[in-house]
Each structure stands twice: as C-alpha cells, then as structure tokens.
Design a protein around this motif. Sequence first.
Motif, PDB file in Angstrom:
ATOM      1  N   GLN A   1      24.681  16.833  24.074  1.00 10.87           N
ATOM      2  CA  GLN A   1      25.587  18.495  24.153  1.00 10.87           C
ATOM      3  C   GLN A   1      23.962  18.923  23.413  1.00 10.87           C
ATOM      4  OE1 GLN A   1      29.571  19.227  23.225  1.00 10.87           O
ATOM      5  NE2 GLN A   1      29.644  17.343  23.565  1.00 10.87           N
ATOM      6  N   ASP A   2      23.828  18.206  22.282  1.00 11.71           N
ATOM      7  CA  ASP A   2      22.819  18.995  21.237  1.00 11.71           C
ATOM      8  C   ASP A   2      22.602  18.251  20.366  1.00 11.71           C
ATOM      9  OD1 ASP A   2      21.842  21.748  20.147  1.00 11.71           O
ATOM     10  OD2 ASP A   2      23.430  22.658  19.866  1.00 11.71           O
ATOM     11  N   MET A   3      20.772  17.818  20.058  1.00 10.61           N
ATOM     12  CA  MET A   3      20.132  17.652  19.240  1.00 10.61           C
ATOM     13  C   MET A   3      20.363  18.270  18.216  1.00 10.61           C
ATOM     14  SD  MET A   3      19.509  14.163  20.144  1.00 10.61           S
ATOM     15  CE  MET A   3      17.936  13.332  20.354  1.00 10.61           C
ATOM     16  N   ILE A   4      20.610  17.639  17.037  1.00 11.01           N
ATOM     17  CA  ILE A   4      20.534  18.421  15.337  1.00 11.01           C
ATOM     18  C   ILE A   4      21.864  17.709  14.938  1.00 11.01           C
ATOM     19  CG2 ILE A   4      21.422  21.360  16.839  1.00 11.01           C
ATOM     20  CD1 ILE A   4      24.449  20.887  16.651  1.00 11.01           C
TER      21      ILE A   4
ATOM     22  N   LEU B   1      25.060  22.473  12.900  1.00 11.13           N
ATOM     23  CA  LEU B   1      25.626  20.922  12.798  1.00 11.13           C
ATOM     24  C   LEU B   1      26.304  20.629  13.126  1.00 11.13           C
ATOM     25  CD1 LEU B   1      26.907  20.453  10.572  1.00 11.13           C
ATOM     26  CD2 LEU B   1      25.461  20.827   9.168  1.00 11.13           C
ATOM     27  N   TRP B   2      26.505  19.364  13.739  1.00  8.08           N
ATOM     28  CA  TRP B   2      28.520  19.054  13.746  1.00  8.08           C
ATOM     29  C   TRP B   2      28.520  18.535  12.942  1.00  8.08           C
ATOM     30  CZ3 TRP B   2      29.870  19.644  18.543  1.00  8.08           C
ATOM     31  CH2 TRP B   2      29.125  19.549  19.964  1.00  8.08           C
ATOM     32  N   GLU B   3      29.830  18.736  12.822  1.00  7.11           N
ATOM     33  CA  GLU B   3      30.495  18.256  11.595  1.00  7.11           C
ATOM     34  C   GLU B   3      31.618  17.191  12.490  1.00  7.11           C
ATOM     35  OE1 GLU B   3      32.624  21.573   9.682  1.00  7.11           O
ATOM     36  OE2 GLU B   3      31.124  22.430   9.033  1.00  7.11           O
ATOM     37  N   VAL B   4      31.817  16.361  12.003  1.00  9.36           N
ATOM     38  CA  VAL B   4      32.231  14.522  11.910  1.00  9.36           C
ATOM     39  C   VAL B   4      33.167  14.150  10.983  1.00  9.36           C
ATOM     40  CG1 VAL B   4      32.380  13.000  13.783  1.00  9.36           C
ATOM     41  CG2 VAL B   4      30.885  14.630  14.512  1.00  9.36           C
TER      42      VAL B   4
ATOM     43  N   SER C   1      35.734  17.028  15.835  1.00 16.72           N
ATOM     44  CA  SER C   1      34.061  16.752  15.442  1.00 16.72           C
ATOM     45  C   SER C   1      34.074  18.918  15.971  1.00 16.72           C
ATOM     46  CB  SER C   1      32.977  16.176  16.264  1.00 16.72           C
ATOM     47  OG  SER C   1      33.597  16.855  17.828  1.00 16.72           O
ATOM     48  N   LYS C   2      33.557  19.596  15.144  1.00 15.17           N
ATOM     49  CA  LYS C   2      33.425  20.568  15.629  1.00 15.17           C
ATOM     50  C   LYS C   2      32.032  20.855  15.581  1.00 15.17           C
ATOM     51  CE  LYS C   2      34.900  23.116  11.121  1.00 15.17           C
ATOM     52  NZ  LYS C   2      35.818  24.006  10.556  1.00 15.17           N
ATOM     53  N   LEU C   3      31.679  22.112  15.950  1.00 12.12           N
ATOM     54  CA  LEU C   3      29.940  22.570  15.938  1.00 12.12           C
ATOM     55  C   LEU C   3      30.221  24.313  15.249  1.00 12.12           C
ATOM     56  CD1 LEU C   3      27.349  22.152  16.874  1.00 12.12           C
ATOM     57  CD2 LEU C   3      27.734  23.862  18.798  1.00 12.12           C
TER      58      LEU C   3
END
Length: 105
Positions: free
Chosen positions: A42-45, A15-18, A7-9
């Motif tokens: 961590q981050d609700m996105i 958004l999170w890319e998973v 994953s990366k932000l």
Amino acid sequence: MSINIDSKLNDQECLWEVALKGELDVSTADKLKEYLHGLADQDMIDIKMDFKDLEYIDSTGLGVMIGVLKKLKVVNKEIYIINPRNNVRKIFTITGLDKIFKVEG
C-alpha cells in the motif's frame, strides 16, 4: 497459538504503526507475513512495531521480519521495534538482529 495484529497509518510521522499481541511462531508467521507485505504494498514507508504484548517470537517469526525489512530497505525504509519484552529482546540480541532492526525501549 495465536497472534492479533492491529495497525494504523500515522500521517504525521509518515509510518505504519503495528501492534502485535500473542505469539509469533511457525503457526502465526504466515498471517503476519501477508499482513506486513500488504501494508508495504500500500505504502512503502517505515514500520514501527510495538512488541509490548508480544509474548514470544521464534526463528520463523524472525524470518518474516527480515523478509519485510529487505523489501523496505530497497527504498531506504526501516522497521522500528519498540517496547519488546525481555525474552523477545534477548532473541534479537543473541541473533545480532538488534543491529539490523532499530530496537527501542
């Protein structure tokens, strides 16, 4: 069976890319559950999940996905599924989850 999660932000799209590789089933679902809930904590996105290398998903895996989506929906966020293989897409279609998740590609 095994699953690899990367994953990366993405700050630009917020958004999170998973990316998942392997099989999402009863033996790997807990790993993904902990991972995704950790990202959401961590981050609700929004989360964009790339299923290009996901070979299989079972009902336990679907349950994990639904649980995380419910958590995100509280703050009006989504899970986007991109590049699913035909067999994985078919499971989302049969279960009607293609209407709940944003399935693309």
